[in-house]
Design an enzyme around this catalytic site. Structure first.
Site, PDB file in Angstrom:
ATOM      1  N   GLY A  21       0.822  -1.211   0.000  1.00 53.17           N
ATOM      2  CA  GLY A  21       0.000   0.000   0.000  1.00 53.17           C
ATOM      3  C   GLY A  21       0.853   1.255   0.000  1.00 53.17           C
ATOM      4  N   SER A  23       1.450   3.450  -2.431  1.00 55.71           N
ATOM      5  CA  SER A  23       1.220   4.417  -3.503  1.00 55.71           C
ATOM      6  C   SER A  23       0.547   5.699  -3.044  1.00 55.71           C
ATOM      7  CB  SER A  23       0.355   3.776  -4.597  1.00 55.71           C
ATOM      8  OG  SER A  23      -0.885   3.362  -4.043  1.00 55.71           O
ATOM      9  N   TYR A 162     -12.659  -2.441  12.201  1.00 49.09           N
ATOM     10  CA  TYR A 162     -11.313  -1.890  12.008  1.00 49.09           C
ATOM     11  C   TYR A 162     -10.468  -2.074  13.279  1.00 49.09           C
ATOM     12  CZ  TYR A 162      -7.780   1.660  10.811  1.00 49.09           C
ATOM     13  OH  TYR A 162      -6.601   2.328  10.542  1.00 49.09           O
ATOM     14  N   ALA A 164     -10.817  -4.281  15.636  1.00 44.10           N
ATOM     15  CA  ALA A 164     -10.481  -5.698  15.831  1.00 44.10           C
ATOM     16  C   ALA A 164      -9.320  -6.101  14.926  1.00 44.10           C
ATOM     17  CB  ALA A 164     -11.705  -6.574  15.557  1.00 44.10           C
TER      18      ALA A 164
END
Ligand code: NDP
Length: 254
Positions: A21, A23, A162, A164
């Site tokens: 991730g 970018s 999110y 968790a």
């Protein structure tokens, strides 16, 4: 290495990093920080070609390679790592940064909101760690840095899925640190507070005042401030730190 050497060269030059991730947002800042330190950096992304190309274009002269691969796909993740290792020889630093949110109150959460968040935020971390760790084990060195969140430790309305997933990252980080310590592979997490990126835009729009009033430094963080922490944990300066979750949140969690 003398103190002066360490200050000038914290051990990153000539090494290789993989940032999932990478970018946009925090990931992009991490990519740029590590590449500016002389690392050969491979970033992954899932769909936005334009953003990935923009990172390369804006950083001519630095060693940055972009690969489109979905972290949810274990086989594609393994292949991505294999191709990278063939190209650069080894992987010194893995930053598991790719993540998404699908916030909603619990009764409103659809199955897809659970699956997408768990598959991206935690299964993605498993996928890339399983692919990269054998390379680090054979070299008996390496750094793994997982991007967690303040939500992993501090309750937040509408964030059960999110939170968790990020709590799982914290627990995963500690167990993997124990598992890999003997192989001299250090595993840590960085837990950002609210950082100015597209991911947090909706939350900042809806609850801006409520959030900033709880942040000790009374402002959101910048992607570069997370990148600095990742840079430190990647470097020789952090040689005795493992299994930790480092909060970079302006005091939000307190
Ligand atoms: P952004 O939405 O700005 O960027 C997300 C990046 O992840 C993009 O490069 C995106 O690629 C990539 N990505 C998303 N899904 C996948 C996937 N399935 N496979 C591969 N890549 C994927 O997010 P942030 O920079 O804000 O967040 C980065 C990390 O930091 C996340 O783990 C997030 O949970 C965490 N974090 C963020 C906070 C914040 O306030 N922003 C706070 C706390 C933690 P593409 O461009 O192709 O979509």
């Amino acid at each position: 290495m003398s103190a002066m050497d360490l200050q000038l060269n914290p051990g990153l030059e000539g090494k290789n990093a993989l940032v999932t991730g990478g970018s946009r947002g925090i990931g992009r800042a991490i990519v740029e920080r590590l590449a500016a330190s002389g690392m050969d950096v491979t970033l992954t992304y899932v769909s936005n070609d334009e953003a990935a190309n923009a990172v390369i274009d804006a950083n001519q002269g630095l060693k940055i390679t972009a690969v489109k691969v979905d972290v949810r796909d274990s086989e594609a993740s393994r292949q991505c790592v294999e191709v990278m290792a063939e190209r650069v020889g080894t992987i010194d630093v893995l930053v598991n940064n790719a993540g998404i949110i699908r916030d909603n109150l619990l009764p409103m959460l659809e199955d897809e909101d659970l699956e997408a968040v768990f598959e991206t935020n935690i299964e993605g971390v498993f996928n890339f760690c399983r692919a990269v760790v054998p390379y680090m084990m054979s070299k008996r060195s390496g750094r793994i840095i997982n991007i967690s969140s303040v939500s992993g430790e501090k309750g937040g309305r509408g964030q059960t899925n999110y939170a968790a997933s990020k709590g799982a990252i914290n627990a995963f980080t500690k167990s993997l640190a124990v598992e890999l310590g003997r192989r001299k592979i250090l595993v840590n997490a960085v837990a950002p507070g609210v950082i100015e990126t597209e991911l947090s835009e909706a939350v900042r729009d809806i609850a801006g005042e409520e959030i900033t009033s709880q942040i000790v430094l009374k402002r959101y963080g910048l992607p570069s401030e997370i990148a600095n922490a990742v840079w430190f944990l990647s470097s020789d300066l952090a040689s005795y730190i493992t299994g930790q979750v480092l909060s970079v949140d302006g005091g939000f969690k307190m």
